[in-house]
Design a protein around this motif. Structure first.
Motif, PDB file in Angstrom:
ATOM      1  N   ALA A 298     -51.478  62.437 -38.413  1.00  0.00           N
ATOM      2  CA  ALA A 298     -50.828  61.174 -38.090  1.00  0.00           C
ATOM      3  C   ALA A 298     -51.761  60.011 -38.389  1.00  0.00           C
ATOM      4  O   ALA A 298     -52.973  60.151 -38.333  1.00  0.00           O
ATOM      5  N   ALA A 299     -51.176  58.909 -38.721  1.00  0.00           N
ATOM      6  CA  ALA A 299     -51.962  57.756 -39.125  1.00  0.00           C
ATOM      7  C   ALA A 299     -52.481  57.000 -37.907  1.00  0.00           C
ATOM      8  O   ALA A 299     -52.382  55.784 -37.832  1.00  0.00           O
ATOM      9  N   ALA A 300     -53.042  57.716 -36.941  1.00  0.00           N
ATOM     10  CA  ALA A 300     -53.576  57.054 -35.760  1.00  0.00           C
ATOM     11  C   ALA A 300     -54.935  56.444 -36.093  1.00  0.00           C
ATOM     12  O   ALA A 300     -55.769  57.095 -36.704  1.00  0.00           O
ATOM     13  N   PRO A 301     -55.173  55.220 -35.686  1.00  0.00           N
ATOM     14  CA  PRO A 301     -56.460  54.590 -36.005  1.00  0.00           C
ATOM     15  C   PRO A 301     -57.639  55.325 -35.360  1.00  0.00           C
ATOM     16  O   PRO A 301     -57.515  55.873 -34.271  1.00  0.00           O
ATOM     17  N   ALA A 302     -58.759  55.362 -36.071  1.00  0.00           N
ATOM     18  CA  ALA A 302     -60.002  55.895 -35.525  1.00  0.00           C
ATOM     19  C   ALA A 302     -61.132  54.966 -35.964  1.00  0.00           C
ATOM     20  O   ALA A 302     -61.002  54.270 -36.977  1.00  0.00           O
ATOM     21  N   PHE A 303     -62.224  54.953 -35.177  1.00  0.00           N
ATOM     22  CA  PHE A 303     -63.254  53.922 -35.348  1.00  0.00           C
ATOM     23  C   PHE A 303     -64.638  54.561 -35.415  1.00  0.00           C
ATOM     24  O   PHE A 303     -64.956  55.418 -34.598  1.00  0.00           O
ATOM     25  N   ILE A 304     -65.433  54.127 -36.375  1.00  0.00           N
ATOM     26  CA  ILE A 304     -66.788  54.675 -36.503  1.00  0.00           C
ATOM     27  C   ILE A 304     -67.774  53.527 -36.655  1.00  0.00           C
ATOM     28  O   ILE A 304     -67.584  52.637 -37.496  1.00  0.00           O
ATOM     29  N   LEU A 305     -68.817  53.562 -35.833  1.00  0.00           N
ATOM     30  CA  LEU A 305     -69.861  52.541 -35.923  1.00  0.00           C
ATOM     31  C   LEU A 305     -71.116  53.145 -36.532  1.00  0.00           C
ATOM     32  O   LEU A 305     -71.535  54.227 -36.142  1.00  0.00           O
ATOM     33  N   ALA A 306     -71.716  52.456 -37.479  1.00  0.00           N
ATOM     34  CA  ALA A 306     -73.031  52.862 -37.976  1.00  0.00           C
ATOM     35  C   ALA A 306     -73.970  51.682 -37.766  1.00  0.00           C
ATOM     36  O   ALA A 306     -73.718  50.575 -38.245  1.00  0.00           O
ATOM     37  N   GLU A 307     -75.046  51.942 -37.010  1.00  0.00           N
ATOM     38  CA  GLU A 307     -76.010  50.885 -36.698  1.00  0.00           C
ATOM     39  C   GLU A 307     -77.165  50.934 -37.683  1.00  0.00           C
ATOM     40  O   GLU A 307     -77.256  51.852 -38.491  1.00  0.00           O
ATOM     41  N   GLU A 308     -78.067  49.993 -37.554  1.00  0.00           N
ATOM     42  CA  GLU A 308     -79.286  49.959 -38.370  1.00  0.00           C
ATOM     43  C   GLU A 308     -78.963  50.092 -39.849  1.00  0.00           C
ATOM     44  O   GLU A 308     -79.508  50.927 -40.563  1.00  0.00           O
ATOM     45  N   THR A 385     -66.263  51.148 -39.474  1.00  0.00           N
ATOM     46  CA  THR A 385     -65.257  51.779 -40.338  1.00  0.00           C
ATOM     47  C   THR A 385     -64.019  52.035 -39.495  1.00  0.00           C
ATOM     48  O   THR A 385     -64.117  52.580 -38.394  1.00  0.00           O
ATOM     49  N   VAL A 386     -62.863  51.639 -39.998  1.00  0.00           N
ATOM     50  CA  VAL A 386     -61.611  51.873 -39.281  1.00  0.00           C
ATOM     51  C   VAL A 386     -60.689  52.696 -40.171  1.00  0.00           C
ATOM     52  O   VAL A 386     -60.386  52.295 -41.297  1.00  0.00           O
ATOM     53  N   ASP A 411     -56.301  53.814 -46.807  1.00  0.00           N
ATOM     54  CA  ASP A 411     -56.310  54.273 -45.411  1.00  0.00           C
ATOM     55  C   ASP A 411     -57.591  53.961 -44.640  1.00  0.00           C
ATOM     56  O   ASP A 411     -57.748  54.398 -43.516  1.00  0.00           O
ATOM     57  N   THR A 412     -58.534  53.235 -45.277  1.00  0.00           N
ATOM     58  CA  THR A 412     -59.801  52.973 -44.594  1.00  0.00           C
ATOM     59  C   THR A 412     -60.258  51.540 -44.848  1.00  0.00           C
ATOM     60  O   THR A 412     -60.175  51.057 -45.977  1.00  0.00           O
TER      61      THR A 412
END
Ligand code: ASP
Ligand code: MG
Length: 430
Positions: A298-308, A385-386, A411-412
């Motif tokens: 399913a096209a449910a949103p997901a979230f990824i953080l990359a620091e530094e 990144t979403v 999609d991203t």
């Protein structure tokens, strides 16, 4: 059909954790069972620091780090076995002697080779202790050296699997009724018997290799979180757990830096439709997350953080265009430096690259690029990144912050912000 379990460093970090692991495994009746274990706690980091001390010829630092690691492992053995510790302690001490011998034999050789000959001891130590403990509590165990099963080339620190040879070796293992097979994650060996490693955090991948070669019915990765989330719960105050997810979506999440499973893990499972379950070893009744072919894509949103993150804006010095030949040259230098760009965006006279701020890989790359190109550099950035974004969602997440670089496809969406402008805790807008 075989079941494969994988336990990471946190699940065997000390004697109490190993006892808990023992209880868990003693309660599991499913056989055949393969159990893949990584190094205890932060051992691999400590071994990397030991390697650095060895290579800088700092004998005192090397000695004290080696002694500290030995002390920590022997303390765990003592806490587990009490007055019956001698036999296991002897085996652990012998492994430390072999580790010391290898450092002395290899510290003038190229670092990646020296790395693999010594860093593999984290897993050899942990599985030696865990195996002895399982025997102690009456769970019959067959200890196997993964360096003789996972056959690789000699590309040290990122060895490539010889699937044919590995499959043959793993399938030839005795799968005698009741004994569970215990082995190491992260490590392999060449056909000549030289130790190799598969890349940091590679134990998930090892477990997937065993699952693939045995056509397992399931791979279970036991973690200190109950499963997979639509965002890192430590960074997003309203992250929610995902019950079902497709291989394809999980691969995208891992590739974009979600730190739940090693990115190489999923392809060997997907090929045979082997489901991967992520469960909590702390809360055994908590509902897990499952990655499978049926998983909702399913096209449910997901979230990824990359620091530094670091942004490099590369442009030709002679005002020529950033054409394919230029891009080929620049990306080739990334390959040479062993660097990976988390975001690539190009304009007529510029190529923007967003990379992890990993000094050992980044600085040589920056130097190489600066010799031939005009270079603009921005440090201390955060990449968001979403997956499956909507316009209003991106708008709300952006919070009016300046976007230093951006990339978007079907999609991203990826956006690069200054870390100083980002919140400590994020909130997913509804
Ligand atoms: N012990 C190795 C590491 O820490 C492999 C793993 O944990 O997966 O990178
Ligand atoms: Mg580890």
């Amino acid at each position: 059909m075989t079941t494969v379990y994988k336990f990471g460093g946190a699940s065997i970090k000390d004697a109490a954790a190993i006892r808990h692991l023992g209880e868990l495994l003693a309660s599991v009746r499913t056989r055949p069972l393969v159990v893949v274990v990584s190094a205890m706690g932060k051992t691999t980091n400590a071994l990397e620091a030991l390697l650095a001390a060895a290579r800088s010829d700092d004998e005192a630092d090397y000695r004290s780090r080696l002694d500290e690691l030995r002390r920590a492992h022997l303390a765990t053995v003592d806490a587990l076995f009490g007055d019956r510790a001698a036999r296991v302690a002897e085996r652990v001490a012998a492994l430390f002697e072999e580790l010391d011998r290898r450092h002395r034999a290899h510290w003038r050789e190229p670092r990646p080779f020296h790395y693999d000959q010594t860093i593999c001891f984290g897993e050899l130590l942990s599985t030696t202790i865990v195996s002895a403990w399982l025997d102690e509590i009456g769970t019959a165990t067959d200890w196997q050296d993964a360096r003789e099963l996972i056959v690789t080339d000699a590309c040290h620190q990122a060895a490539n699997i010889d699937w044919e040879a590995t499959g043959r070796k793993i399938r030839a293992l005795p799968r005698d009724g009741d004994r569970l097979l215990l082995t190491q994650g992260f490590i392999g060996g060449t056909p000549e018997g030289v130790s190799t490693t598969l890349g940091r955090e590679g134990s998930d991948f090892s477990a997937a290799i065993f699952a693939h070669c045995l056509e397992a019915k399931e791979l279970v990765i036991w973690k200190d979180v109950p499963g997979l989330f639509n965002a890192d719960p430590r960074r997003f105050d309203n992250a929610v757990q995902l019950a079902q997810i497709s291989y394809d979506e999980a691969i995208e999440l891992a590739w974009h830096g979600a730190k739940v499973i090693h990115p190489k893990t999923l392809a060997p499972l997907r090929q045979q439709g082997i489901p991967l379950t992520v469960r909590s070893f702390e809360a055994l009744d908590a509902p897990p997350s499952t990655i499978s072919a049926e998983g909702a894509s399913a096209a449910a949103p997901a979230f990824i953080l990359a620091e530094e993150q670091v942004l490099l804006e590369v442009s030709p010095r002679d005002f020529s265009f950033m054409d394919e030949a230029r891009q080929h040259d620049i990306l080739g230098r990334l390959v040479e430096a062993g660097a990976h760009a988390n975001l690539v965006d190009s304009g007529a006279m510029r190529l923007s690259l967003c990379l992890d701020s990993h000094p050992a890989r980044l600085e040589p790359l920056v130097e190489a690029l600066a010799a031939d190109y005009a270079l603009e550099r921005h440090d201390d950035l955060t990449l968001l990144t979403v997956r499956h974004p909507s316009e209003p969602l991106l708008e709300a997440l952006g919070g009016g912050r300046e976007i230093l670089a951006e990339r978007r496809n079907r999609d991203t969406a990826q956006r690069l912000f200054r870390s100083s402008e980002c919140p400590g805790t994020w909130h997913i807008p509804r």
